[in-house]
Design an enzyme around this catalytic site. Structure first.
Site, PDB file in Angstrom:
ATOM      1  N   GLU A   1       0.747  -1.319   0.057  1.00 19.06           N
ATOM      2  CA  GLU A   1      -0.080   0.422   0.133  1.00 19.06           C
ATOM      3  C   GLU A   1       0.709   1.626  -0.265  1.00 19.06           C
ATOM      4  O   GLU A   1       0.288   1.976  -0.114  1.00 19.06           O
ATOM      5  CB  GLU A   1      -0.786   0.622   1.791  1.00 19.06           C
ATOM      6  CG  GLU A   1      -1.840  -1.158   0.597  1.00 19.06           C
ATOM      7  CD  GLU A   1      -2.690  -0.881   2.374  1.00 19.06           C
ATOM      8  OE1 GLU A   1      -3.358   0.001   2.632  1.00 19.06           O
ATOM      9  OE2 GLU A   1      -3.605  -1.752   2.908  1.00 19.06           O
TER      10      GLU A   1
ATOM     11  N   ASP B   1      -2.651  -4.289   2.981  1.00 18.16           N
ATOM     12  CA  ASP B   1      -2.678  -5.026   4.758  1.00 18.16           C
ATOM     13  C   ASP B   1      -3.403  -5.712   5.208  1.00 18.16           C
ATOM     14  O   ASP B   1      -4.840  -5.882   4.219  1.00 18.16           O
ATOM     15  CB  ASP B   1      -3.321  -3.262   5.605  1.00 18.16           C
ATOM     16  CG  ASP B   1      -2.497  -2.135   6.120  1.00 18.16           C
ATOM     17  OD1 ASP B   1      -1.128  -2.531   5.059  1.00 18.16           O
ATOM     18  OD2 ASP B   1      -2.907  -1.233   6.133  1.00 18.16           O
TER      19      ASP B   1
ATOM     20  N   ASP C   1      -6.115  -6.766   6.340  1.00 19.46           N
ATOM     21  CA  ASP C   1      -7.568  -6.414   7.018  1.00 19.46           C
ATOM     22  C   ASP C   1      -8.799  -5.969   6.036  1.00 19.46           C
ATOM     23  O   ASP C   1      -8.503  -6.015   5.002  1.00 19.46           O
ATOM     24  CB  ASP C   1      -7.924  -5.156   8.122  1.00 19.46           C
ATOM     25  CG  ASP C   1      -7.413  -3.929   7.154  1.00 19.46           C
ATOM     26  OD1 ASP C   1      -7.132  -4.193   6.079  1.00 19.46           O
ATOM     27  OD2 ASP C   1      -6.985  -3.130   8.115  1.00 19.46           O
TER      28      ASP C   1
ATOM     29  N   GLU D   1      -9.734  -3.683   4.825  1.00 17.35           N
ATOM     30  CA  GLU D   1     -10.214  -2.609   3.309  1.00 17.35           C
ATOM     31  C   GLU D   1      -8.529  -2.874   3.038  1.00 17.35           C
ATOM     32  O   GLU D   1      -8.596  -2.597   1.583  1.00 17.35           O
ATOM     33  CB  GLU D   1      -9.147  -1.098   4.121  1.00 17.35           C
ATOM     34  CG  GLU D   1     -10.419  -0.067   5.129  1.00 17.35           C
ATOM     35  CD  GLU D   1     -11.587   0.301   3.974  1.00 17.35           C
ATOM     36  OE1 GLU D   1     -10.824   0.629   2.397  1.00 17.35           O
ATOM     37  OE2 GLU D   1     -12.839   0.590   4.264  1.00 17.35           O
TER      38      GLU D   1
ATOM     39  N   TYR E   1       1.415  -5.214  13.741  1.00 23.85           N
ATOM     40  CA  TYR E   1       0.355  -4.142  12.646  1.00 23.85           C
ATOM     41  C   TYR E   1      -0.996  -3.332  13.801  1.00 23.85           C
ATOM     42  O   TYR E   1      -0.889  -4.134  14.594  1.00 23.85           O
ATOM     43  CB  TYR E   1      -0.866  -4.987  12.081  1.00 23.85           C
ATOM     44  CG  TYR E   1      -1.382  -4.138  10.997  1.00 23.85           C
ATOM     45  CD1 TYR E   1      -1.701  -3.673   9.762  1.00 23.85           C
ATOM     46  CD2 TYR E   1      -2.944  -4.835  11.167  1.00 23.85           C
ATOM     47  CE1 TYR E   1      -2.265  -2.629   9.082  1.00 23.85           C
ATOM     48  CE2 TYR E   1      -3.772  -3.915   9.835  1.00 23.85           C
ATOM     49  CZ  TYR E   1      -3.273  -2.774   9.931  1.00 23.85           C
ATOM     50  OH  TYR E   1      -4.321  -2.077   8.740  1.00 23.85           O
TER      51      TYR E   1
ATOM     52  N   ARG F   1      -3.463  -2.029  13.871  1.00 23.35           N
ATOM     53  CA  ARG F   1      -4.828  -2.081  14.356  1.00 23.35           C
ATOM     54  C   ARG F   1      -5.597  -2.643  14.254  1.00 23.35           C
ATOM     55  O   ARG F   1      -5.600  -4.759  13.567  1.00 23.35           O
ATOM     56  CB  ARG F   1      -5.676  -1.533  12.684  1.00 23.35           C
ATOM     57  CG  ARG F   1      -5.500  -0.411  12.226  1.00 23.35           C
ATOM     58  CD  ARG F   1      -5.978   0.431  11.075  1.00 23.35           C
ATOM     59  NE  ARG F   1      -6.089   1.535  10.605  1.00 23.35           N
ATOM     60  CZ  ARG F   1      -4.998   1.821  10.410  1.00 23.35           C
ATOM     61  NH1 ARG F   1      -3.781   1.282   9.304  1.00 23.35           N
ATOM     62  NH2 ARG F   1      -4.731   2.812   9.222  1.00 23.35           N
TER      63      ARG F   1
ATOM     64  N   HIS G   1      -5.463  -9.943  14.575  1.00 20.66           N
ATOM     65  CA  HIS G   1      -3.965  -9.732  14.234  1.00 20.66           C
ATOM     66  C   HIS G   1      -3.279 -10.208  16.165  1.00 20.66           C
ATOM     67  O   HIS G   1      -4.746 -10.392  16.800  1.00 20.66           O
ATOM     68  CB  HIS G   1      -3.642  -8.118  13.644  1.00 20.66           C
ATOM     69  CG  HIS G   1      -4.769  -8.349  12.638  1.00 20.66           C
ATOM     70  ND1 HIS G   1      -3.361  -8.239  11.967  1.00 20.66           N
ATOM     71  CD2 HIS G   1      -5.550  -7.477  11.845  1.00 20.66           C
ATOM     72  CE1 HIS G   1      -4.315  -7.513  10.371  1.00 20.66           C
ATOM     73  NE2 HIS G   1      -5.828  -7.385  10.671  1.00 20.66           N
TER      74      HIS G   1
END
Length: 781
Positions: free
Chosen positions: A76, A149, A151, A153, A366, A368, A411
């Site tokens: 990203e 990532d 997740d 998104e 990570y 989040r 995570h």
């Protein structure tokens, strides 16, 4: 001829004086070296030999080109790409997508409500060139690994990239890799075990995106029509706004009550200590006014005291688990003064990688996450580090923490990637903010795997007449995990001293300290407390907490004052309207249930179009009904003033822009004159005091409009009131002792209004506007 390696190929490609064609790998061009011969017609044997050579040359070229292809890895961000490329070596090309390349358009809703809410995706404006480059790189690659990532998104970004690349290069294999930390081991392990895109995660992201789009693109036009252009209403941000507005009403309705406390200095030999009155005549003292305190002091004056009781309490203190996203944001706000947005920005930098001398390393996992889970590899490493540095504080086995019922547990907890990278070893490579955030992450994680600490609390009662004074202190008797706590250790955790006394020791009362207080009402939300509340109520997810607060501030629904979130008049108006006409949309329980449904979509337990349909049909009907029946509030926020335009002489009106309130000429659009709102008269020259902002960080202060002739500056916001003692203006102040209050701007004047004074108007006072230029731009639009 097969080429085994680049170096071998280069040696074999060295031209010889034989007239034979040679392929040069470095330039990817065929270099032909021929000996000078006489021109003559070739024989049939020569023609056949030449054809064989040409065919062999094509095979060699094809073999070399195939072997020279690389694996394309798409992440990203450029920082992450830079770090990962160093780990993978020359056989891999790592490129960054810079987030979403394909998304919903901003100019229209782009949701087909009649066909299962199918979203209409387009290439994000300004990203077409980058997408074309990635498609071109994919064509030249053996394999494409999508490493966005791990997740929802990130999964959606990977899904869009796969579709876009397949449309141009359908024969290139595309796979998905995921990792929780950017370290050589984690990256190489992810590359060695690629998988496929998780369609359920993509559907969950699609459902959230469509749901938010339907709410925002139906409510926002309603606000434009009925209130003011440029407003917005979001599904989750509106609930957060309601929480902040309701807390503000509680703050305003609270009536403070006066009370007093009494402390005294006691002497035992040369030792002096301070204790507080906790009992009077066998009951808890009710000191409602100064007279009550004065009466007690009169009865205690001249009396000697004695140590009546000593109680000791041993307490075991357990370390806290490593950080989740919400806990990190709360702790960074309380200890470091970071906003949620700043915390996540700095954490992103630490996660993507930092140059440590000649190497580049991702320092944390990570950021989040809602889980406190720790990988086995990390547990083994941290236990080795603790065993080397604090062997006496290493537990017999690793400490395990329970993951919450609401946690998705996708995570690990937020932790340092390597325990050996202590804050002291990396501080020279980090910025101040990076070091502070990394320090609390490192301390929290390492401490979580150490022995419990033990403290001893001693409480001593001193009897004097009919009163009992008490002093308490805590001493750490076994440090345990406190060994590594520096930034995170509070004053209580560090211990506070207490006098060594025995029961029956006589003590002398040296001096009394009566002090006036006022009861404190409910505190306004801060970044830390609103995140905690959102998490407890199940509103939003780890990745949404910081954006929620940022959007509320950007829309000028909420301002930050003394680290507290204060709703503006505009925010209150929007909140009241939504609560009255769309109570389900801004209901905390309803919003939490929608989050649970999104989780069910991710677990493939629910079809997302069915979930959206259940919500949308009644919601759309309600929007249409409100649009027909709701009266217009346009212009209701404008206020007439006594000021006149300096250019055309027409009256100025107080208007609300995206940066706050400002004064604008009623002759608009012919006259576009604007100015900041005067808050008070300058105590030096009599000019107007207005809000200003510093360059760079944009920190607000208050100065005189006659600058540079008058250089008066105040960091306290003036209000439209004058001090009854000296006649200068009053200002808003905040401190832990008195809370949110007003005081005189004159440092030589100690006037402080009492609770019997008239309403100070703080509830109705709007935060100061930004600089005149910003206001002028808003009005012109």
């Amino acid at each position: 001829m097969a080429v085994k390696s680049r170096k071998t190929a280069e040696k074999q490609a060295k031209p010889e004086k034989t007239g034979e064609e040679v392929f040069d790998i470095k330039t990817s061009r065929a270099k032909i070296t021929r000996t000078k011969t006489l021109r003559e017609k070739p024989s049939p044997a020569a023609v056949q030999e030449s054809a064989v050579k040409q065919q062999r040359k094509k095979k060699e070229k094809k073999a070399v080109v195939v072997e020279d292809k690389k694996t394309l890895v798409i992440v990203e961000s450029p920082a992450k790409a830079k770090t990962i490329e160093k780990y993978l070596g020359p056989s891999y090309t790592v490129k960054a997508s810079m987030g979403h390349l394909i998304d919903l358009p901003k100019s229209r809703m782009a949701i087909d409500v009649d066909h299962d809410f199918a979203p209409e995706y387009i290439t994000v404006r300004g990203r077409a060139k980058l997408l074309k480059e990635l498609q071109g790189d994919a064509k030249k690659s053996d394999t494409v690994l999508l490493a966005s990532d791990n997740d929802r998104e990130g999964e959606a970004i990977a899904w869009h990239l796969k579709n876009a690349i397949t449309a141009k290069a359908d024969k290139v294999p595309i796979q998905r890799i995921a990792f929780n930390e950017i370290t050589p081991m984690a990256i190489k392990d992810a590359v060695a075990h690629p998988g496929s895109i998780d369609d359920a995660k993509v559907n969950a992201q699609k459902a959230r995106r469509v749901l938010d789009r339907l709410v925002g693109y139906n409510l926002s036009p309603l606000l434009w029509k009925k209130v003011k252009n440029g407003l917005s209403a979001g599904r989750v941000q509106s609930v957060a706004l309601r929480l902040i507005c309701e807390r503000e009403k509680e703050v305003e309705s609270f009536i403070p009550e006066e009370y007093w406390t009494l402390e005294a200095d006691f002497m035992v030999g040369k030792t002096c200590f301070t204790a507080q009155l906790v009992s009077w005549q066998g009951n808890k003292p009710e000191l409602k006014n100064e007279d009550a305190v004065t009466a007690i002091i009169g009865q205690l004056t001249g009396i000697e005291g004695v140590v009546a009781d000593i109680r000791e309490l041993d307490k075991t203190v357990k370390p806290r688990p490593p950080f989740t996203t919400s806990q990190l944001q709360q702790t960074a706000a309380n200890r470091l003064g970071f906003t949620g947005k700043k915390t996540m920005q700095v954490a992103q930098q630490l996660y993507e990688g930092v140059n440590l001398g000649s190497s580049r390393v991702g320092l944390i996992t990570y950021m989040r996450t809602d889980s406190v889970r720790i990988s086995q590899v990390a547990l083994e490493e941290v236990r080795v580090w603790i065993g080397e540095h604090y062997p006496q504080d290493l537990p017999d086995k690793a400490v395990e923490y329970t993951v919450g019922k609401k946690a998705q547990d996708a995570h690990e907890a937020i932790r340092p990637t390597y325990s050996t990278y202590t804050p002291d070893t990396v501080k020279e490579y980090l910025s101040k903010d990076q070091l502070r955030l990394y320090t609390i992450i490192w301390e929290r994680f390492v401490a979580s795997q150490m022995q419990n600490a033990k403290t001893k609390t001693v409480s001593t009662d001193i009897r004097a007449g009919e009163g009992i004074f008490r002093i308490a202190g805590t001493r750490i008797i076994e440090k345990g995990f406190y060994q590594v706590m520096k930034v995170l250790a509070s004053k209580e955790e560090k211990g506070n001293p207490y006098p060594v006394l025995k029961i029956g020791d006589p003590v002398h009362i040296d001096k009394f300290y009566p002090e006036q207080h006022f009861t404190q009402g409910p505190a306004r939300y801060t970044d830390a407390s609103i995140v905690k509340t959102l998490e407890e109520k199940g509103i939003g997810r780890p990745s949404t907490y910081a954006p929620i607060i940022s959007v509320l501030q950007d829309r000028y629904y909420v301002t930050r004052s003394n680290k507290q979130l204060v709703p503006t008049l505009l925010g209150r108006l929007i909140c009241d309207m939504l609560v009255e006409y769309f109570p389900h949309v801004v209901d905390t329980a309803f919003t939490a249930s929608m989050e649970n449904k999104l989780d069910a979509v991710e677990e493939s337990q629910l079809r997302w179009p069915d979930m959206i349909r259940e919500f949308y049909d009644p919601f759309k009907d309600q929007v249409e009904a409100v649009g027909k029946n709701l009266e217009s509030f346009k212009g209701s926020l404008d206020e007439p003033t006594d000021y006149y335009c300096e250019q055309c002489g027409k009256p100025l009106v107080k208007k609300l822009g995206r940066f706050g309130y400002f004064l604008a000429c009623t002759g608009f659009p012919e006259c576009r004159h604007t100015r900041s709102i005067p808050l008070a008269k300058c105590p030096r020259c009599g000019g107007d005091i207005v809000a200003r902002k510093t360059r760079g960080r944009g920190k607000e202060f208050y100065g005189c409009t006659n600058y540079p002739a008058c250089d008066f500056i105040s960091h306290f916001k003036p209000i439209n009131q004058t001090c009854p003692q000296c006649g200068q203006c009053m200002v808003e102040k905040y401190d832990k002792k008195n809370g949110y209050h007003t005081g005189c701007i004159n440092p030589a004047c100690n006037y402080l209004p009492s609770s019997d004074d008239e309403d100070s108007g703080l509830a109705d006072a709007e935060p100061a506007t930004a600089i005149e230029q910003a206001a002028s731009i808003e009005y012109a639009e």
